[in-house]
Design a protein around this motif. Structure first.
Motif, short mmCIF file in Angstrom:
data_model
loop_
_atom_site.label_atom_id
_atom_site.label_comp_id
_atom_site.label_asym_id
_atom_site.label_seq_id
_atom_site.Cartn_x
_atom_site.Cartn_y
_atom_site.Cartn_z
N GLU A 20 -49.09 -28.63 20.14
CA GLU A 20 -49.20 -28.53 18.75
C GLU A 20 -50.88 -27.93 18.74
OE1 GLU A 20 -49.83 -30.93 14.90
OE2 GLU A 20 -47.83 -31.29 15.62
N PHE A 24 -52.92 -25.92 13.09
CA PHE A 24 -51.27 -25.67 12.81
C PHE A 24 -51.41 -25.64 11.30
CE2 PHE A 24 -47.06 -26.73 11.81
CZ PHE A 24 -46.32 -25.98 12.55
N SER A 249 -46.54 -21.96 20.13
CA SER A 249 -46.53 -23.43 19.65
C SER A 249 -46.81 -23.36 18.08
CB SER A 249 -47.56 -24.02 20.14
OG SER A 249 -49.02 -23.58 19.87
N TYR A 250 -47.12 -22.26 17.66
CA TYR A 250 -47.53 -22.02 16.02
C TYR A 250 -46.06 -21.85 15.36
CZ TYR A 250 -52.58 -21.50 16.39
OH TYR A 250 -53.83 -21.99 16.69
N ASP A 252 -43.24 -23.23 16.84
CA ASP A 252 -42.25 -24.17 17.45
C ASP A 252 -41.53 -24.97 16.39
OD1 ASP A 252 -40.75 -26.43 18.89
OD2 ASP A 252 -42.18 -25.84 20.50
N ASN A 255 -42.55 -28.56 15.82
CA ASN A 255 -43.83 -28.97 15.11
C ASN A 255 -43.54 -28.90 13.52
OD1 ASN A 255 -45.32 -29.27 17.40
ND2 ASN A 255 -45.90 -27.26 17.39
N HIS A 290 -44.29 -36.76 11.47
CA HIS A 290 -45.61 -36.48 11.26
C HIS A 290 -46.53 -37.24 10.40
CE1 HIS A 290 -49.29 -33.90 9.73
NE2 HIS A 290 -49.40 -33.82 11.21
#
Length: 351
Positions: A20, A24, A249-250, A252, A255, A290
């Motif tokens: 991550e 992000f 990963s931006y 995914d 996340n 989160h």
């Protein structure tokens, strides 16, 4: 297709550490803020689809960069203060034909079906939205378009379009903006998951066999495209591995899942070679994790052990309809009356 991923017990507890980026939230906050500064340029035109019980509209709205995005809107005829569902379509498909999208409206929801920019020519009945943005070298398909830079990556644009579709449905006069949900299968499920992580106050998210989740593992074990597009790209661009996975990963889904709080119903197929089961369970198991202080709605997952990427199909919709109707507070019309059995008359029978 045999079972090839983790066993059931391991899947249920699978909570991987997924890459991550530190920025992000800033990246997506800035992206959506920029998109929302563009004049909406909304067009909602009635379409005569030959259907009497629903109202149908051809919609154009401003997505990423103000680019025109097409959608179908299907409403229960004469409805007002309606709960809504934004539906996203699978990889390579488009919005198709308006009469293909009747289920949610028949159940009492306003349904906006978003076309996917640049797609719509692989299966189904077509799409109508171009992607006007160019990109550098890429494998055939969409997964590696602009993949060396998060700013120019294809799915940054698509996810922004998906968020703007929710903004549009919430703004329609027939729709209750506090009761808008998202749904989708495969790529559509991945987009629904992304929107659930980006848009506060969603009613719910119906996320079926989601794509775009846990990229490192998906690319390592998926036996087919679209993840295979990334494999082929990296087999040629050997020095770009870390940059490619940083870009991915931006977008995914894991996340986004960690940031989502709306009630969610997932589905997964254990013989799915396209979206490996462990990548789906990663998103499900980490959903809402989160912020430990956040109130997270109930999250469930329906498992189809002997299915491949088709997952539950119509069987899953039979579960989603009563689930979402209950969340939306919809009740059966009292004027419909009890169901009656038709009387059959045999024609031409001898006395």
């Amino acid at each position: 297709m045999p079972f090839y991923d983790l066993d059931d017990e391991a899947l249920r507890s699978y909570r991987p550490t997924v890459q991550e980026p530190d920025d992000f939230d800033d990246f997506w906050g800035r992206t959506l803020a920029e998109a929302r500064t563009v004049a909406p340029e909304i067009s909602v035109k009635p379409v005569d689809a030959g259907l009497d019980l629903v109202e149908t509209f051809d919609v154009t709205f401003a997505g990423f960069g103000g680019h025109p995005i097409k959608a179908w809107l299907v409403l229960p005829r004469g409805g007002h203060d309606l709960p809504g569902v934004v539906t996203y379509v699978g990889y390579g498909g488009g919005r198709g034909l308006v009469h293909e999208h009747l289920g949610w409206a028949a159940a009492g929801f306003a349904n906006l079906v978003m076309d996917t920019r640049g797609q719509g020519s692989t299966w189904g009945n077509g799409g109508d939205t171009p992607d006007p943005v160019g990109n550098g070298p890429a494998s055939p398909g969409y997964m590696t378009r602009g993949v060396l830079d998060p700013e120019g990556y294809y799915y940054r644009r698509v996810i922004t379009d998906a968020v703007r579709a929710v903004d549009l449905l919430r703004a329609l006069p027939q729709v209750d903006p506090t009761r808008v949900a998202v749904s989708g299968i495969s790529q559509g499920g991945g987009l629904a998951l992304a929107v659930a992580g980006l848009v506060p106050g969603l009613l719910a998210a119906a996320i079926d066999v989601p794509f775009l989740c846990h990229f490192r593992r998906a690319v390592a074990i998926a036996g087919t495209d679209p993840y295979g597009e990334i494999t082929r790209y990296l087999s040629v661009h050997r020095g770009d591995v870390e940059q490619v996975f940083t870009t991915l990963s931006y977008i995914d889904g894991v996340n986004f899942a960690r940031r989502a709080t709306a009630p969610a119903m997932f589905s997964v197929a254990l013989m799915d070679p396209v979206c490996p089961p462990s990548t789906v369970f990663a998103a499900h198991n980490l959903y809402g994790s989160h912020d430990a202080a956040a109130a997270v709605g109930p999250v469930t997952i329906d498992v189809y052990p002997f299915n491949q990427h088709e997952g539950g199909q119509g069987h899953q919709l039979t579960k989603q309809l009563p689930w979402l109707r209950a969340i939306a507070g919809l009740t059966r019309p009292t004027t419909a009356g009890p169901a009656t059995t038709p009387t059959l008359t045999t024609v031409g029978a001898s006395s």
